[in-house]
Design a protein around this motif. Structure first.
Motif, short mmCIF file in Angstrom:
data_model
loop_
_atom_site.label_atom_id
_atom_site.label_comp_id
_atom_site.label_asym_id
_atom_site.label_seq_id
_atom_site.Cartn_x
_atom_site.Cartn_y
_atom_site.Cartn_z
N ILE A 144 0.86 -1.19 0.00
CA ILE A 144 0.00 0.00 0.00
C ILE A 144 0.89 1.22 0.00
N LYS A 145 0.71 2.08 -1.01
CA LYS A 145 1.52 3.28 -1.15
C LYS A 145 0.77 4.49 -0.59
N PRO A 146 1.46 5.59 -0.32
CA PRO A 146 0.77 6.80 0.17
C PRO A 146 -0.34 7.25 -0.78
N GLY A 147 -1.42 7.74 -0.19
CA GLY A 147 -2.56 8.20 -0.98
C GLY A 147 -3.57 7.11 -1.25
N LYS A 148 -3.32 5.89 -0.76
CA LYS A 148 -4.25 4.77 -0.97
C LYS A 148 -5.03 4.51 0.32
N PHE A 149 -6.28 4.05 0.16
CA PHE A 149 -7.10 3.73 1.32
C PHE A 149 -7.32 2.23 1.41
N PHE A 150 -7.69 1.76 2.59
CA PHE A 150 -7.91 0.33 2.80
C PHE A 150 -8.79 0.14 4.04
N GLY A 151 -9.40 -1.01 4.15
CA GLY A 151 -10.27 -1.31 5.29
C GLY A 151 -11.67 -0.76 5.13
N GLU A 152 -12.01 -0.30 3.92
CA GLU A 152 -13.32 0.34 3.73
C GLU A 152 -14.50 -0.61 3.90
N MET A 153 -14.31 -1.91 3.62
CA MET A 153 -15.41 -2.85 3.75
C MET A 153 -15.81 -3.05 5.22
N SER A 154 -14.83 -2.99 6.11
CA SER A 154 -15.15 -3.07 7.54
C SER A 154 -15.89 -1.83 7.99
N LEU A 155 -15.50 -0.67 7.48
CA LEU A 155 -16.16 0.58 7.83
C LEU A 155 -17.59 0.62 7.30
N LEU A 156 -17.79 0.22 6.05
CA LEU A 156 -19.08 0.41 5.39
C LEU A 156 -20.03 -0.76 5.52
N THR A 157 -19.50 -1.97 5.73
CA THR A 157 -20.38 -3.15 5.79
C THR A 157 -20.20 -3.96 7.08
N GLY A 158 -19.22 -3.63 7.91
CA GLY A 158 -19.01 -4.37 9.14
C GLY A 158 -18.27 -5.68 8.97
N GLU A 159 -17.76 -5.95 7.80
CA GLU A 159 -17.04 -7.20 7.57
C GLU A 159 -15.76 -7.25 8.40
N LYS A 160 -15.33 -8.46 8.71
CA LYS A 160 -14.07 -8.64 9.43
C LYS A 160 -12.89 -8.30 8.50
N ARG A 161 -11.79 -7.98 9.10
CA ARG A 161 -10.60 -7.64 8.32
C ARG A 161 -10.15 -8.86 7.51
#
Length: 484
Positions: free
Chosen positions: A393-410
């Motif tokens: 993962i490089k700067p400016g990239k996002f991750f973990g959005e599925m846990s935030l938006l749907t509650g899924e586990k990491r």
């Protein structure tokens, strides 16, 4: 330590051991020389065994001292000629002592000692003076002091007078020439008569010859630790992506101060030419540097790096301005206006992660997402008790959005490959913005959908038709946020 050519040590060592055993165990009754006939068969065998013993003893001593002591001294530019002379004297003294033992202790011929001394002195000084001619006659295995390089090594040969140089892989060496394969796969022939004027750099080890530098100037208002952190991550990204194992971690230092700001030097080490052409490595690292600094709003201007929003080198953005600038670079939030970005920026948590620390563990519960601002993170997936690094993962990239938006586990473990800075966005932060303007949700769902499509196609974990995936993701987000 440099590589040892097998034939140059093993064969003499075997001869040395055999003759040593014969002498120690008196296999041929060596103590009883036939004085009545000095050239009898038995006497000749005794002479040969003793001569071989002393010659191989001198050779092994000379070779081992070369490998473990002289080799590094002979590679030092600028003092090369001085150490060559010292080595010649040392080498010839060893061989002269062996010859003296043969003349006085082995051979039975009775002649005035003065003649032996003349022979020894002639051998000593002649060997020192005509060393190059002797080694040229016996082949270039002795070139530049008994193999300061071997077949297959990448070397640079520099003319000490003109400064011109040629770099290539050693394909062969003969009594007449050295044969190199150049960087562009051409073949170069270097006549042996030039060897006395050449300085040899062998790139076959991780030492000072494989140290490279990139010098850059940054505005004095950019925090020093921030510059060092970003430069280190940009360099490490190249080595990880190209799976180069033979490198030493980069080092970032302040070199000097100037009117434009602070000059930094990025140092890195790798086996030159064994992996890549140094110019290619430098080009790729510079590309990474521009990208990493651009992700935090720092760009090159007038020979130095400054904050993008102002050409004033003394201008420093506020913390909120930096966060908003970072959010604008994230396509997930393209539909947010300035006010919404400000609301989100106020609720964001900044997290600093040390190198090799874990930010997220696969399988954990989560209700937040992250944006990498500085540094470098690796994505690691564990399956069937085996953990595999699947990406960076490089700067400016996002991750973990599925846990935030749907509650899924990491679904992956995130580890810092270098000291990093991330923004954490929790559920409450994004929820109030979406509830205030629900049309934002469609744009977010589309961005997440594209990300999921790419991930699912790559990992082949789910075979769902693409036309239905957007509806599926949107439905999960609505259910998690309780939006009708």
């Amino acid at each position: 330590m440099r590589k040892i050519k097998t034939g140059s040590v093993i064969i003499p060592f075997v001869v040395f051991l055999i003759t040593l055993i014969i002498i120690m165990f008196n296999v041929f009754d060596l103590n009883h020389v036939d004085t009545s006939n000095s050239l009898s068969t038995k006497n000749i065998v005794i002479y040969v065994i003793n001569i071989l013993f002393w010659i191989t003893t001198a050779y092994i001593i000379n070779k081992l001292t070369l490998i473990f002591f002289w080799a590094n001294l002979l590679k030092q530019p600028g003092r090369n000629s001085f150490f060559k002379l010292l080595y010649r004297i040392f080498s010839m003294v060893i061989y002269t002592l062996a010859l003296a033992e043969i003349l006085f202790g082995v051979l039975p011929f009775v002649v005035p000692e003065i003649y032996w001394y003349i022979i020894l002195l002639s051998f000593l000084f002649g060997g020192i003076i005509f060393h190059n001619k002797i080694t040229e006659f016996f082949g270039t295995n002795q070139l530049n002091f008994e193999g300061s390089y071997n077949l297959g090594d990448w070397v640079q040969l520099i003319d000490s007078k003109s400064g011109t140089s040629v770099t290539g892989k050693v394909l062969d060496f003969t009594r007449k020439e050295i044969i190199l394969q150049s960087v562009d796969n051409g073949v170069v022939f270097i006549p042996n008569e030039l060897k006395g004027e050449l300085i040899v750099k062998n790139y076959d080890s991780l030492d000072d010859k494989n140290e490279f530098e990139i010098n850059l100037i940054f505005s004095a208002v950019i925090p020093v630790e921030r510059v060092k952190r970003i430069l280190y991550a940009a360099a490490k990204e190249f080595f990880i992506n190209n799976e180069i194992k033979n490198y030493r971690p980069s080092n970032v230092l302040i070199r000097s101060f100037c009117s434009k700001g602070i000059e930094f030097v990025l140092k890195y080490y790798f086996k030159t030419y064994k992996d890549f052409d140094p110019e290619y490595v430098k080009d790729q690292i510079l590309n990474n540097i521009v990208y990493h600094f651009g992700a935090v709003g720092i760009e090159l201007n007038d020979g130095g790096f400054i904050y993008r929003k102002s050409k004033d080198r003394e201008a420093v953005p506020t913390n909120l301005e930096e966060i908003i600038e970072g959010l604008k670079n994230i396509d997930l939030f393209n539909s947010l206006n300035e006010d919404e970005l400000l609301v989100m920026a106020k609720d964001i948590t900044t997290i600093n992660i040390k190198s090799e620390d874990t930010l997220i563990n696969q399988g954990d519960e989560g209700n937040s997402m992250y944006i990498l601002i500085e540094g470098l993170l690796s994505v690691n997936v564990t399956s069937e008790m085996k953990t595999v690094k699947v990406g960076l993962i490089k700067p400016g990239k996002f991750f973990g959005e599925m846990s935030l938006l749907t509650g899924e586990k990491r679904n992956a473990t995130i580890i810092a490959e270098a000291e990093s800075v991330v923004y954490e966005i929790n559920k409450q932060c994004i929820e109030k913005i979406i509830l205030a303007r629900k049309e934002i949700l469609q744009n977010i769902a589309e961005v997440v959908t594209e990300r999921q499509r790419a991930n699912l196609e790559k990992l082949e974990e789910l075979r769902m038709h693409k036309d239905n995936l957007s509806t599926f993701v949107l439905s999960k987000i609505k259910d998690f946020l309780r939006i009708k």
